[in-house]
Enzyme design. Structure first.
Site, short mmCIF file in Angstrom:
data_model
loop_
_atom_site.label_atom_id
_atom_site.label_comp_id
_atom_site.label_asym_id
_atom_site.label_seq_id
_atom_site.Cartn_x
_atom_site.Cartn_y
_atom_site.Cartn_z
N ILE A 352 0.86 -1.19 0.00
CA ILE A 352 0.00 0.00 0.00
C ILE A 352 0.89 1.23 0.00
CG2 ILE A 352 -1.77 1.30 1.20
CD1 ILE A 352 -2.66 -1.32 2.54
N GLY A 354 4.87 2.60 1.97
CA GLY A 354 5.91 2.38 2.98
C GLY A 354 6.12 0.90 3.22
N VAL A 356 3.57 -0.94 4.57
CA VAL A 356 2.22 -1.44 4.84
C VAL A 356 1.69 -2.18 3.62
CG1 VAL A 356 -0.11 -0.82 5.54
CG2 VAL A 356 1.82 0.48 6.40
N LYS A 369 1.31 -4.10 8.66
CA LYS A 369 2.49 -3.24 8.76
C LYS A 369 3.67 -4.04 9.26
CE LYS A 369 2.86 0.33 11.85
NZ LYS A 369 2.43 1.62 12.38
N ASP A 461 1.78 12.57 16.99
CA ASP A 461 2.17 12.58 15.59
C ASP A 461 0.93 12.77 14.70
OD1 ASP A 461 4.08 12.54 13.64
OD2 ASP A 461 4.15 10.36 13.46
#
Ligand SMILES: *[C@@H]1O[C@H](CO)[C@@H](O)[C@H](O)[C@H]1NC(C)=O
Ligand SMILES: *[C@@H]1O[C@H](CO)[C@@H](O)[C@H](O)[C@H]1NC(C)=O
Ligand SMILES: CC(=O)N[C@H]1CO[C@H](CO)[C@@H](O)[C@@H]1O
Length: 628
Positions: A352, A354, A356, A369, A461
């Site tokens: 998807i 990165g 993940v 992840k 974050d």
């Protein structure tokens, strides 16, 4: 002669007086605690503390004890040889798993536990009463050099250095237990309670006569459970469920999604269990490294001023032994083979973003992840939260051979808010109404973690890349990887980092819910303007917005230029846009105490949403905005 001696004495006293301030101002190690010792195993290691449930003002039930030490009820139950539903009686001994680390700057070994200051708390009360003398206040002052002990703000996070020690490499023990010596204790009873002998107690702590009441001693634990806990479990009160008022899951309504997995029975080998606990605990360090644009903006560094970060450099390389094949608390433990199948062996076609991956297991879609094992810290936070506006964790998987860990989440169809705002075609589909809903969803999600979890969770974050949109464009907050743990390292001066980070966090490392409020304000500004949190020149959007507000009073045409083209094209009620901008500006105020709480934000925005329902169709014009 006598006169000469008294003169000498006076001179000496004077010298002493002159020298005293210097010796005090030097950062000598605090008197208590255990020295790091060079012949110990390499730090960090797994260690334990003996805690007595419900003494005085300290917590009684497993959830609250877990919250105090930042671990789950399940972990407390496991290491205390109790079933997860048991209710400890007052004074019942519990064994708390710790990750013991050596701080080279103090040459002391501690397990740092973060604690949020409540009304009436002082370093002394929290260390001697809540933590039952497992640490003492001079050490607390020492590891929190930026805090003034006499002036603690409610809500501020304080590190409490729980005393601990790692065993010598040759010792055949599961770990050392930090034990507070009570007036009624003696070495022989302690030795028999832990299945060890008085000789080892003497060699670790010196003779019994030298041990003062309420000071900490180290007790080796050669076997699990120690005899003390075998007896204790027999005395534990019946398996009534933990009182619901103390569970963190009271407020939200449980939705019966088919992905919700409830399983309690655990068949871990004791050793495997201990290793897992250690693994879950040890992740002070992890940083989120996928799904986001941090690299692009040079946001990788963050701020390294805070006390808690002193311990973050020595990431442990532990061998993982746990072969977990059953259910763990609320989560499904997936097999690595299962995840490989689900993602076509982590093929790039399943990627998807990165690290993940999209995975299909038994017909249901998940997001998987992949990360280093210590990243599993996120589990600790996520198991406390459950809300429709937070991305739901379904399970996890640990691959001991590769040293990796996988978190399995619900799949959120429409990706990150960031990608919607950056793509002009998508941004047009994200109408003002939809944006207002996103703003409200986020406000509810944040309100939940700020007000209805204990200890409060600070996400730390919040940004558009961490906001995911589902099929109906409703928003969910993702990525609790940084929540309540610190950022690390050195790059304080990169301007790009300031895009979402509250000023007080940048300058003092203050972690409070108000830093999430600030970041949320920036997200609101992005929703209105369609711009990124930091522009190409490195100017923060919140700073630009402040300027825009000033120039607006001078009738600048910039205001309209500042709004997202995609929503300017559509007709939408001016009042609603203006009230959102007002909320955003309140959220990004420099003084955290002036920022609204998420409760207030949610209330104001729901009014703006109602305004929309009454909306008759006036379109937005530059005259309107400039006039306000
Ligand atoms: C901690 O130690 C103090 C004495 O230093 C003692 O009065 C107090 O009761 C102890 N706390 C607990 C919970 O035992
Ligand atoms: C206590 O802290 C607050 C806020 O952190 C500060 O404004 C105040 O001046 C401090 N008071 C003293 C006496 O240091
Ligand atoms: C709940 C629990 O784990 N109880 C265990 C405590 O220790 C004894 C002795 O090893 C076990 O038999 C119990 O099952």
């Amino acid at each position: 002669m006598a006169a000469f001696y008294s003169f000498l004495l006076a001179l000496l006293s004077l010298l002493l007086l002159l020298l005293l301030p210097f010796s005090l101002s030097q950062s000598n190690p605090p008197p208590e605690g255990f020295n790091c010792s060079s012949n110990r195993t390499i730090y960090p290691c797994s260690s334990y503390a003996l805690f007595r449930a419900g003494l005085g003002i300290s917590p009684l039930d497993l959830v609250s004890v877990g919250d105090l030490f930042d671990i789950s009820r399940l972990m407390v139950a496991r290491t205390s040889n109790l079933s997860i539903s048991s209710v400890p009686r007052e004074g019942q001994p519990l064994l708390i798993p710790l990750t013991c680390d050596c701080s080279s700057s103090y040459n002391h070994s501690y397990s740092l536990v973060q604690y949020q200051i409540n009304a009436g708390d002082t370093f002394i009360i929290v260390s001697s009463e809540k933590f039952q003398n497992l640490t003492v206040y001079p050490d607390v002052e020492f590891v929190n050099p930026t805090l003034v002990p006499t002036n603690l703000t409610i809500g501020v996070m304080v590190n409490f250095p729980i005393f601990c020690q790692c065993p010598n490499p040759g010792d055949k023990v599961l770990g050392l237990v930090t034990y507070v010596f009570r007036p009624s204790d003696n070495y022989s009873s302690i030795a028999s309670n832990f299945g060890t002998d008085t000789k080892s107690l003497i060699s670790l702590n010196g003779p019994e006569s030298s041990v003062e009441a309420f000071s900490t001693i180290l007790v080796p634990m050669p076997q699990f459970p120690p005899p003390l806990l075998k007896n204790a479990s027999a005395l534990a009160t019946s398996p009534a469920p933990a009182p619901s008022s103390t569970t963190p899951f009271v407020v939200e309504k449980k939705n019966d999604r088919k992905g919700v997995i409830i399983g309690l029975s655990v068949a871990l080998g004791v050793l495997g269990g201990l290793w897992l606990l250690m693994l879950l605990l040890a992740g002070w360090y992890w940083r989120w490294s996928s799904l986001d644009g941090r690299k692009r903006r040079g946001e990788g560094g963050g701020i390294g001023k805070r006390g808690e970060n002193r311990f973050e450099n020595s990431a442990p390389e532990m061998k993982l032994m746990a072969d977990i094949s059953e259910w763990l608390d609320k989560y499904k433990v997936f097999q690595i083979q299962e995840l490989r199948r689900a993602t076509s062996d982590f093929d790039s076609s399943s990627l998807i973003q990165g690290t993940v991956y999209k995975g299909v297991i038994d017909g249901e879609v998940f997001a998987v992840k992949k990360m280093k094992w210590n990243a599993c810290d996120e589990l600790k936070i996520l198991q406390k939260v459950n809300h429709t506006n937070l991305v739901k964790l379904e399970g996890f998987c640990i691959d001991p051979e590769a040293g990796t860990c996988y978190l399995v989440y619900e799949y959120v169809e429409n990706g990150s808010l960031d990608s919607w705002l950056r793509d002009p075609a998508a941004a047009r589909k994200l109408t003002w109404r939809a944006r207002l809903r996103v703003a409200l969803d986020l406000a509810y999600g944040l309100q939940y973690i700020h007000e209805h979890t204990w200890p409060r969770v600070v996400h730390k974050d919040i940004k558009t890349t961490n906001v995911l949109l589902d099929a109906k464009l409703r928003a969910k907050i993702a990525n609790f990887g940084l929540a309540k743990t610190g950022l690390n390292a050195v790059t304080t001066h990169i301007i790009g980092t300031q895009g979402y980070i509250a000023p007080e966090y940048l300058s003092d490392g203050l972690v409070t819910t108000k830093m999430d409020v600030f970041a949320y304000g920036v997200v609101l500004l992005e929703l209105v303007s369609g711009k990124e949190a930091v522009n190409e020149e490195g100017v923060a959007l919140w700073a630009e917005a402040e300027e825009m507000q000033l120039s607006a009073s001078r009738k600048g045409v910039r205001v309209i230029g500042w709004m997202d083209q995609a929503i300017r094209e559509q007709s939408c009620p001016v009042d609603s846009v203006v009230s959102v901008v007002n909320v955003a500006m309140a959220c990004v105020q420099k003084d955290p105490s002036k920022r609204p709480s998420m409760v207030e934000v949610a209330y104001t925005l729901s009014k703006a949403d109602e305004m929309f329902s009454d909306y008759s169709g006036d379109s937005l014009s530059s005259a309107d905005i400039v006039a306000r």
